[in-house]
Design a protein around this motif. Structure first.
Motif, PDB file in Angstrom:
ATOM      1  N   GLY A   1      47.784  33.689  44.502  1.00 10.67           N
ATOM      2  CA  GLY A   1      47.659  34.107  43.012  1.00 10.67           C
ATOM      3  C   GLY A   1      45.943  34.395  42.659  1.00 10.67           C
ATOM      4  O   GLY A   1      45.092  34.126  43.526  1.00 10.67           O
ATOM      5  N   SER A   2      45.889  34.732  41.574  1.00  8.04           N
ATOM      6  CA  SER A   2      44.445  34.694  40.724  1.00  8.04           C
ATOM      7  C   SER A   2      44.334  34.463  39.521  1.00  8.04           C
ATOM      8  O   SER A   2      45.523  34.393  39.095  1.00  8.04           O
ATOM      9  N   TYR A   3      43.197  34.086  39.151  1.00 13.47           N
ATOM     10  CA  TYR A   3      43.053  33.717  37.692  1.00 13.47           C
ATOM     11  C   TYR A   3      43.498  34.740  36.636  1.00 13.47           C
ATOM     12  O   TYR A   3      43.860  34.575  35.408  1.00 13.47           O
ATOM     13  N   VAL A   4      43.389  36.078  37.189  1.00 14.32           N
ATOM     14  CA  VAL A   4      44.117  37.275  36.173  1.00 14.32           C
ATOM     15  C   VAL A   4      45.729  37.187  36.320  1.00 14.32           C
ATOM     16  O   VAL A   4      46.194  37.869  35.638  1.00 14.32           O
TER      17      VAL A   4
ATOM     18  N   PRO B   1      41.043  44.324  43.862  1.00 14.84           N
ATOM     19  CA  PRO B   1      42.041  45.314  43.386  1.00 14.84           C
ATOM     20  C   PRO B   1      42.741  44.769  42.210  1.00 14.84           C
ATOM     21  O   PRO B   1      43.120  45.425  40.992  1.00 14.84           O
ATOM     22  N   LEU B   2      43.214  43.345  42.286  1.00 13.00           N
ATOM     23  CA  LEU B   2      43.847  42.868  41.287  1.00 13.00           C
ATOM     24  C   LEU B   2      43.136  42.449  39.864  1.00 13.00           C
ATOM     25  O   LEU B   2      43.616  42.788  38.812  1.00 13.00           O
ATOM     26  N   HIS B   3      41.756  42.299  40.091  1.00 10.06           N
ATOM     27  CA  HIS B   3      40.717  41.841  39.106  1.00 10.06           C
ATOM     28  C   HIS B   3      40.635  43.371  38.364  1.00 10.06           C
ATOM     29  O   HIS B   3      40.412  43.679  37.323  1.00 10.06           O
ATOM     30  N   ALA B   4      40.182  44.506  39.310  1.00 15.56           N
ATOM     31  CA  ALA B   4      39.947  45.712  38.518  1.00 15.56           C
ATOM     32  C   ALA B   4      41.251  46.403  37.754  1.00 15.56           C
ATOM     33  O   ALA B   4      40.988  47.137  36.709  1.00 15.56           O
TER      34      ALA B   4
ATOM     35  N   GLN C   1      38.910  47.393  32.507  1.00 10.69           N
ATOM     36  CA  GLN C   1      37.810  48.330  32.820  1.00 10.69           C
ATOM     37  C   GLN C   1      37.729  49.658  32.002  1.00 10.69           C
ATOM     38  O   GLN C   1      36.943  50.426  31.991  1.00 10.69           O
ATOM     39  N   ALA C   2      39.059  50.147  31.488  1.00 11.75           N
ATOM     40  CA  ALA C   2      39.318  51.160  30.627  1.00 11.75           C
ATOM     41  C   ALA C   2      38.343  50.726  29.450  1.00 11.75           C
ATOM     42  O   ALA C   2      37.377  51.746  28.924  1.00 11.75           O
TER      43      ALA C   2
ATOM     44  N   VAL D   1      33.495  48.962  43.360  1.00 14.13           N
ATOM     45  CA  VAL D   1      34.169  48.915  42.211  1.00 14.13           C
ATOM     46  C   VAL D   1      32.771  49.218  41.024  1.00 14.13           C
ATOM     47  O   VAL D   1      32.606  50.006  40.385  1.00 14.13           O
ATOM     48  N   ALA D   2      31.820  48.124  41.371  1.00  8.30           N
ATOM     49  CA  ALA D   2      30.767  48.035  40.454  1.00  8.30           C
ATOM     50  C   ALA D   2      29.895  49.501  40.617  1.00  8.30           C
ATOM     51  O   ALA D   2      29.578  50.053  39.480  1.00  8.30           O
TER      52      ALA D   2
END
Length: 276
Positions: A195-198, A24-27, A34-35, A93-94
């Protein structure tokens, strides 16, 4: 090194939980935008397009595809694609993206660990097996991975891989690049940080992960040892992500060392084929 059928279950389970939570963080992130992707942005880098060539009508399998944006970009270029990832939320998501952009009929997504891809994918083999950009780091067994990949390449087909260059892992980047880490690191890297890289500040729960930094020699040797024939290995002075503060973004969108500084290999790409 373990074989593909004996890789550490705990390694895969921990990494799957970590990635599932971060989908969800990445999306929602600006990095994946993604838009913009739905509006038509192409994720394939210019050097990838040139090195892979025309994919119209080709059967392309993307291993470790995450949320499928690279996979669907190949479909937009005319390929019939299958994306595979071990994260069910990422595959959901894909599939949603494929439906949103009208490519559900040319893009199939499969939930599977990469070492079990032979049993999970719909076709016996593929014209192009594609993977890269942060994928190999998470594998416990590079030889088992290469054997799996080779078994999925059709006669006359090829593996195409593009990745961050492992040489960069010898540096610390805290204002001045300095060599502080071994290039040869056979032991797993165990991380337990939120955390995440995003979003490095994101509050996350499933933080344990396992990784392995393979040398370029280990990667190429595993691929050649699988029976595929190396066609080329290209090293690139640019990268797609600002891994370190010193990297500067150019007008072409790529990051590189500042002008006047020694150029470093930041990414590499390779192609390895199966005889027809």
């Amino acid at each position: 090194m373990t074989s593909g059928s004996e890789y550490p279950a705990a390694w895969i389970a921990a990494n799957r939980e970590m990635w599932d939570e971060r989908v969800p963080l990445h999306a929602a992130s600006a990095l994946y935008d993604q838009a913009g992707f739905r509006a038509g942005r192409d994720e394939i880098r210019d050097f990838e397009a040139a090195e892979v060539g025309d994919v119209t009508g080709k059967r392309l399998l993307h291993l470790q595809c995450h949320m499928g944006q690279d996979t669907l970009s190949w479909a937009r270029r005319g390929a019939e694609v299958v994306g595979l990832d071990f994260s069910e939320p990422a595959i959901e998501v894909a599939r949603g993206l494929a439906a949103d952009i009208g490519l559900a009929d040319r893009a199939e997504f499969v939930v599977s660990d990469v070492y079990e891809a032979r049993e999970a994918v719909p076709d016996e083999d593929y014209d192009i097996v594609y993977t890269g950009i942060g994928a190999l780091y998470w594998l416990p067994d590079i030889e088992g991975w290469a054997e799996t990949v080779a078994s999925l390449v059709a006669p006359g087909g090829f593996l195409y891989l593009t990745e961050f260059h492992p040489f960069l892992n010898v540096f610390t980047w805290d204002g001045t690049a300095e060599v502080k880490a071994d290039y040869f690191r056979p032991e797993p890297l165990v991380t337990d940080e939120p955390g995440s890289y995003v979003d490095l500040q994101a509050e996350t729960i499933d933080n344990l992960s396992y990784a392995r930094i393979y040398t370029l020699g280990e990667i190429v040797s595993a691929i050649c040892g699988s029976g595929l024939r190396l066609e080329f290995l290209h090293e690139h002075e640019v990268t797609v992500f600002q891994q370190f503060p010193e990297l500067m973004r150019g007008e072409d969108g790529y990051f590189r060392m500042p002008e006047g500084r020694p150029r470093l290999p930041l990414m590499y790409s390779l192609k390895a084929s199966r005889p027809a």
